[in-house]
Design an enzyme around this catalytic site. Structure first.
Site, short mmCIF file in Angstrom:
data_model
loop_
_atom_site.label_atom_id
_atom_site.label_comp_id
_atom_site.label_asym_id
_atom_site.label_seq_id
_atom_site.Cartn_x
_atom_site.Cartn_y
_atom_site.Cartn_z
N CYS A 1 -11.80 1.51 16.70
CA CYS A 1 -10.53 0.73 16.60
C CYS A 1 -9.56 0.82 17.89
O CYS A 1 -8.97 -0.33 18.00
CB CYS A 1 -9.65 1.05 15.37
SG CYS A 1 -8.95 2.59 15.50
N MET A 2 -9.42 1.79 18.51
CA MET A 2 -8.46 1.63 19.60
C MET A 2 -8.97 2.12 21.18
O MET A 2 -8.31 2.38 21.78
CB MET A 2 -7.20 1.96 19.43
CG MET A 2 -7.12 3.03 18.35
SD MET A 2 -8.03 4.66 18.47
CE MET A 2 -7.45 5.31 20.09
N LYS B 1 0.87 -1.10 0.07
CA LYS B 1 -0.04 -0.03 0.09
C LYS B 1 0.78 1.24 0.08
O LYS B 1 0.59 2.23 -0.66
CB LYS B 1 -0.93 0.00 1.36
CG LYS B 1 -1.92 -1.12 1.41
CD LYS B 1 -2.98 -1.00 2.23
CE LYS B 1 -2.33 -1.37 3.65
NZ LYS B 1 -1.96 -2.65 3.69
N MET C 1 -6.72 -5.06 16.58
CA MET C 1 -8.15 -5.09 16.78
C MET C 1 -8.78 -6.27 17.45
O MET C 1 -9.84 -6.07 17.93
CB MET C 1 -8.88 -4.96 15.31
CG MET C 1 -8.69 -3.69 14.46
SD MET C 1 -8.94 -2.29 15.41
CE MET C 1 -7.54 -1.31 15.50
N GLY D 1 -4.42 1.17 13.97
CA GLY D 1 -4.94 0.78 12.43
C GLY D 1 -4.99 2.19 11.55
O GLY D 1 -4.97 2.10 10.45
N GLN D 2 -4.94 3.46 12.35
CA GLN D 2 -5.06 4.62 11.55
C GLN D 2 -3.84 5.57 11.62
O GLN D 2 -2.93 5.34 12.68
CB GLN D 2 -6.31 5.33 11.91
CG GLN D 2 -7.59 4.82 11.59
CD GLN D 2 -8.77 5.39 11.85
OE1 GLN D 2 -8.92 6.28 10.88
NE2 GLN D 2 -9.04 5.39 13.19
#
Lengths: 773, 80
Positions: free
Chosen positions: A179-180, A90, A363, A400-401
Site C-alpha cells: 500500500c505505501m 467505522k 493508493m 491506509g493502515q
C-alpha cells in the site's frame, strides 16, 4: 454502573443516533446537525480511556467507553489534533469488531485435514519446533515472517529483532509493501528521508487541495470533513483528480478524470506549464534543489527472476525543461483524457504564488507500476513552486493502515530495512545490533524478498515456513490464485495469527488466536508522524494472546530469550523505550512514553519537549543546519527534482479484454473486511462487493442494475452483481470492484505487476472482459 | 425491543411536511440536518410487530423518497 433498564435504552438509542449521524457524515461530506454528537453519547457511569482508532492510517483519537470489562461506546477524542472529536462510521462502531460471534479463542492445529483445538503452549511449541526443523534442514532463508501496518510498534519491533537480529534472515515483510512502499521510495529518492514533511494542520492553512487518485470522502472521511470545514470557513477549493467519479468527486469544487496511468503525463504537463508561465520559485529551486534522471523502460516485475536497480544521473534545469517539451498540455490531452484547459487550470493553482496548496494521495499513485515516479512527480510540482515544508504547502502522502508509518516504515519491518537505516549498510547493521544486543554479523547484509517475491518463493518451495500475523494475504495478494495454491502445496508450513477466521487461516497449519487492539497495550504511528499510545482496557477472549507475546514465546523456545528481557505485563512499554534508542536525535527523536501516555499522540521529531510539525524548514525544524530550507536527508541538503517519463501500464485493455479493472475500498469496510464485516451495522449497510459499471457500457450490453455479470481476466473470473449509477461511476471502458468481500475474491483477477523501484503491486490497472450472465 | 436508526430522504420541496409527519409519531425521534435535506430518524418500539408497523407507516408517507436503515440494536446486544 450502567445497570438500570431505562439507562440502557437511552444508551442504545444514542448509539443508534450516533451511527446514523456518522453514516450521514460519510454520505454527505460536510453535513451538520444542530444537536451536537457529543450530546447524544451515553451519560451513564462509563469509564473513558483514549486510544487511536484501529482502522485506517489517519489515526483518529478515540475515547472508549468501558463497562464491566467490556468496551460499549466510542466517541471522538476532542483533545485529538487529528480528528478534533470527529469520527467516521467505522470509528464509531470500532469496538463492535471485538465482539464478533466467531472470534478465534483457541489455537487450532491442522491434523489429517481437520483443525483440532489445542492449548497455546502446545501450539507455540509446535511453531517453534517447526521453525527449528525448517532452519536446520533448509537454512535460515527458508523461514519467513509476513506482518502488516496493523502490527503495533512493539509487535513489529520484536518480529524484526527476532528474524534479522537473532535467526539471521531478512525474510520479513509487511503488507504495507502493498500500500505505501512507493510513497517510501518516493520520499527517499526525492528527499533522502521517509514520511511527510508536513502534518494535518496544513489543512487549516491551505487555499487549495488537489487530490491525486484519492477518494478521501470514503477512505479518509475525517480528513475530508476537515477540508470541507475549511471550504466553508475560508473558501478553500478542492479538486478531485481521479479515474472514476466518486463521492469525493461529487463533493469537490471540480472533478477532473484521467485515463489510467496517464497521471504521469499530466503531472509532467503541470510542470511544463509552471516553467512556461514563469511560476517557478527560482530562488528556492536554485538554493535547495537538484535535477536527476533515472533509467527508463524499467519493466513490471512480472517474472520470478525480475531484477532492477535504478542508476540516477544528475542533469540540469535546461535538460529538464527540454524533456518536458514532450508534455505540453495539448500533447498530453490526446492520451490522458484531460483537456489542455484542465491541465492549465491545475498548473495555475500550483503556480499562483498567493495560494497555499496541499496535494493528498494514497493508493492511486502508490499502487502503480510507476508508483515511485508518480510520487517523485508530485514532489517535482511542489519543489518547482517552492510550496513545501511550510504551513499549508504540503505534498502529503496518506496511508491506509493504522501503523503503516509507525511500525512498517519506522520500525522497518521490510526485508531491506532496519529500525534506522538499511541492512546493506555496515554502520546501520552495527548500530541496530548494538541496541538489540546481538552480534552485528547476525544481520545479513543483503535483502531477500519483497512481498510478491516472498510469496513467489513460497510457491517455488524456497520458503517452506511462513508466519503471518495481523493481515489477510489470501484476500489481498494480487494474482491471488497462484499464491494461494503455493501456500497450500505439500511441504509448506503456514502459521496464521488472527482474530477471526479468514481465507488466510484457511491455508494455515496452525492458527493462533490473537488479542486485538484495546485487549493489549500498544502504540501506532499515523500518516502525519504521530505516535499514539493506548493501554490495555479489556481482556482478550479465551486463550487469545498478544501477537508480540506470541513472538516472544517462540523466541524463548528457539533459545533467544536473553535478547528479549521484557516483563510479561509491560513488554510493549519496555520495547518502545528500547526502540526509541534507534531514532534518538533531532531528525527522528520519538516522544518518551510518559508524554504519549498523557497526550493524544505526539509528532516526531520530538525535540526538547516539542513536536516538529514541518520538517526541513529551519523556522520549525531544529534539525536543519542551515537557515531557510535544509533537506538534510540528502547529503548535499538538496531535494531532487526527477525527470520521469510517461510509460504505459503492464497490461492494457485490448480486443479480448476490453475493460480496465480498478479495485479499492468503500467507506463501510476497512481493508479485507475481516473486522468490519463482523460489525452488523456496517455489514448491513454494505453486505457484498459489486462491480461498478459505466451506465452507457451497461446499457449497450443489456446489463441493468443488480444484474449478474461475469468479469474475466487472463488470471481468473468472478460473477458478481452490477452496480450502475450508485456509489461510484467509472468512465466508459472501466469497471471498479471493492476488495473487502472474501466471497468475491477480486484479486484472483488482478495482475502481480509492480513498481520496479518500490516493488509495490498495481491494483488499479489490469484488463478484463465483462459478460452478462 | 428494537431500536433502529434511519436516514430519511424527502421528496424535493417536501422536507417540512415530512418532518411534521415524523414528529407526530410517538415512537420516533428525529434529527433534521442543518445544511442538507436529510433527516435522521430513530425508532424505539417494544416489539418486532410494532417496529414493522411503524416502518410501514413511514415508508408510505408520500413526502418520503428513500428510507435507509443505518443501525438496528437491542439494548441487550450492546450491554450484556
Amino acid at each position: 454502573m450502567f445497570t438500570q433498564k431505562v439507562d440502557r435504552r437511552v444508551f442504545v438509542k444514542k448509539m443508534a443516533t450516533s451511527a446514523a449521524v456518522a453514516a450521514a457524515v460519510s454520505m454527505f461530506p460536510g453535513i451538520l446537525f444542530a444537536n451536537e454528537q457529543e450530546q447524544n453519547l451515553p451519560k451513564g457511569d462509563l469509564e473513558w480511556k483514549k486510544a487511536p482508532c484501529r482502522f485506517c492510517g489517519v489515526g483518529c483519537g478515540l475515547l472508549i467507553g468501558l463497562s464491566k470489562d467490556k468496551a460499549v461506546a466510542v466517541k471522538g477524542d476532542p483533545k485529538s489534533e487529528v480528528n478534533k472529536g470527529l469520527c467516521c462510521v467505522k470509528g464509531y462502531h470500532s469496538v463492535m469488531a471485538l465482539y464478533g460471534k466467531d472470534r478465534l479463542t483457541k489455537p487450532l492445529v491442522k491434523k489429517n485435514g481437520k483443525y483440532v483445538e489445542t492449548t497455546m503452549k502446545e501450539a507455540l511449541d509446535l511453531v517453534a519446533s517447526k521453525m527449528k526443523e525448517t532452519i536446520k534442514n533448509h537454512g535460515k532463508d527458508s523461514v519467513a515472517m509476513y506482518g502488516s501496518g496493523q502490527w503495533s510498534i512493539a509487535d513489529g519491533y520484536i518480529a524484526s529483532k527476532l528474524f534479522k537480529g537473532c535467526i539471521g534472515t531478512n525474510n520479513i515483510e509487511a503488507n504495507a509493501r502493498l500500500c505505501m512502499a512507493s510513497a517510501v521510495t518516493g520520499f527517499l529518492t526525492s528527499f533522502g528521508a521517509d514520511e511527510p514533511m508536513g502534518c494535518y494542520e496544513d489543512i487549516d492553512y491551505a487555499n487549495a487541495f488537489i487530490l491525486w487518485g484519492n477518494n478521501m470522502a470514503e477512505m479518509h472521511p475525517v480528513l475530508f470533513s476537515r477540508m470541507l470545514d475549511q471550504r466553508l470557513k475560508r473558501n478553500a477549493k478542492i479538486v478531485d483528480f481521479a479515474t472514476r467519479t466518486t463521492r469525493t468527486s461529487m463533493a469537490a469544487d471540480k472533478s477532473i478524470l484521467f485515463k489510467p496511468q496517464t497521471d504521469l503525463a499530466v503531472a509532467n504537463a503541470i510542470c511544463y506549464e509552471i516553467i512556461k508561465n514563469n511560476w517557478v520559485n527560482k530562488n528556492f529551486v536554485e538554493k535547495h534543489c537538484k535535477f536527476n534522471k533515472g533509467k527508463t523502460n524499467i519493466g513490471y516485475g512480472l517474472t520470478d527472476d525480475f531484477k532492477f536497480k535504478d542508476e540516477p544521473e544528475q542533469i540540469d534545469f535546461t535538460s529538464f525543461k527540454k524533456f518536458l517539451e514532450d508534455y505540453t498540455p495539448e500533447k498530453v490531452e490526446k492520451y490522458s483524457g484531460v483537456s489542455a484547459k484542465d491541465i492549465k487550470y491545475l498548473a495555475s493553482i500550483y503556480g499562483n504564488p498567493n495560494k497555499k496548496v496541499v496535494s493528498f494521495w494514497c493508493m492511486g499513485p502508490n499502487q502503480h507500476t510507476r508508483g515511485t515516479w508518480m510520487n517523485n512527480l508530485i514532489y517535482n510540482i511542489h519543489l518547482l513552486t517552492g510550496k513545501i515544508s511550510t504551513p499549508g504547502n504540503s505534498p502529503f502522502s496518506l496511508t491506509g493502515q493504522p501503523s503503516a508509518c509507525g511500525t512498517a516504515r519506522e520500525v522497518g519491518t521490510f526485508t531491506h530495512k532496519l529500525p534506522k537505516g538499511l541492512v546493506t549498510n555496515e554502520k546501520d547493521r552495527a548500530f541496530a545490533a548494538k541496541i538489540w544486543g546481538v552480534p552485528a554479523e547476525n544481520i545479513p547484509d543483503k535483502p531477500t524478498h519483497h512481498t510478491v517475491s516472498m510469496f513467489r518463493a513460497l510457491d517455488r518451495g524456497e520458503i517452506k515456513f511462513m508466519w503471518i500475523q495481523v493481515t489477510n494475504p489470501m484476500v489481498t495478494m494480487p494474482n491471488l490464485k497462484r499464491y494461494r495454491e503455493g501456500a497450500e502445496k505439500e511441504g509448506r508450513f503456514i502459521v496464521v495469527s488472527d482474530v477471526y477466521p479468514t481465507p488466510t487461516t484457511d491455508v494455515a497449519d496452525v492458527i493462533l488466536p490473537s488479542a486485538m487492539w484495546i485487549e493489549k497495550t500498544g502504540l501506532f504511528g499515523n500518516s502525519e508522524r504521530r505516535t499514539q499510545f493506548w493501554e490495555k482496557m479489556v481482556n482478550p477472549p479465551g486463550e487469545a494472546m498478544d501477537d508480540g507475546m506470541q513472538l516472544l514465546e517462540v523466541a524463548k523456545r528457539l533459545g533467544y530469550g536473553k535478547y528479549f528481557p521484557y516483563s510479561k505485563d509491560k513488554f510493549a512499554e519496555e520495547v518502545y523505550t528500547e526502540y526509541t534508542k534507534h531514532h534518538a536525535g533531532k531528525k527522528h527523536g520519538m516522544a518518551p512514553l510518559e508524554v504519549l501516555k498523557k497526550e493524544s499522540g505526539m509528532i516526531w521529531p520530538y525535540v526538547e519537549g516539542k513536536p516538529t510539525k514541518w520538517r526541513f524548514n529551519s523556522k520549525y525544524d531544529p534539525a536543519c543546519e542551515t537557515e531557510g530550507f535544509h533537506f538534510y536527508g540528502n547529503e548535499d541538503g538538496r531535494a531532487t527534482i526527477w525527470q520521469r517519463p510517461f510509460e504505459p501500464a503492464a497490461e492494457v485493455p485490448d480486443a479480448s479484454y476490453p475493460f480496465w479493472l480498478n479495485t479499492g475500498r468503500v467507506v463501510e469496510h476497512w481493508h479485507s473486511g475481516s473486522m468490519t464485516r463482523r460489525i452488523s451495522v456496517l455489514h448491513k449497510a454494505m453486505p457484498n462487493a459489486y462491480v461498478e459499471m459505466n451506465p452507457e457500457d451497461a446499457e449497450k450490453m443489456g446489463i441493468k442494475n443488480k444484474n449478474k455479470v461475469k468479469l474475466t481476466s487472463r488470471r481468473g473470473s468472478i460473477v458478481m452483481t452490477a452496480s450502475i449509477n450508485e456509489r461510484g461511476i467509472p468512465p466508459k471502458g472501466q469497471v471498479f470492484v471493492p476488495f473487502f468481500d472474501e466471497h468475491f475474491l477480486i484479486n484472483e483477477l488482478t495482475l502481480d505487476s509492480y513498481c520496479p523501484i518500490s516493488n509495490e503491486p498495481d491494483y488499479k490497472k489490469c484488463a478484463v472482459k465483462v459478460e452478462k450472465v | 425491543m428494537p431500536i433502529k436508526s434511519y436516514i430519511a430522504h424527502p421528496i424535493e420541496g417536501k422536507r417540512r411536511e415530512l418532518i411534521m409527519k415524523l414528529k407526530e409519531l410517538s415512537s420516533c425521534e428525529i434529527m433534521p440536518a442543518t445544511n442538507q435535506e436529510i433527516v435522521i430518524v430513530v425508532t424505539d418500539t417494544f416489539s418486532n410487530q410494532e417496529d414493522q408497523q411503524l416502518y410501514d407507516t413511514i415508508i408510505n408517507f408520500p413526502e418520503l423518497k428513500h428510507f435507509t436503515l443505518v443501525s438496528g440494536f437491542s439494548d441487550e446486544e450492546i450491554i450484556n
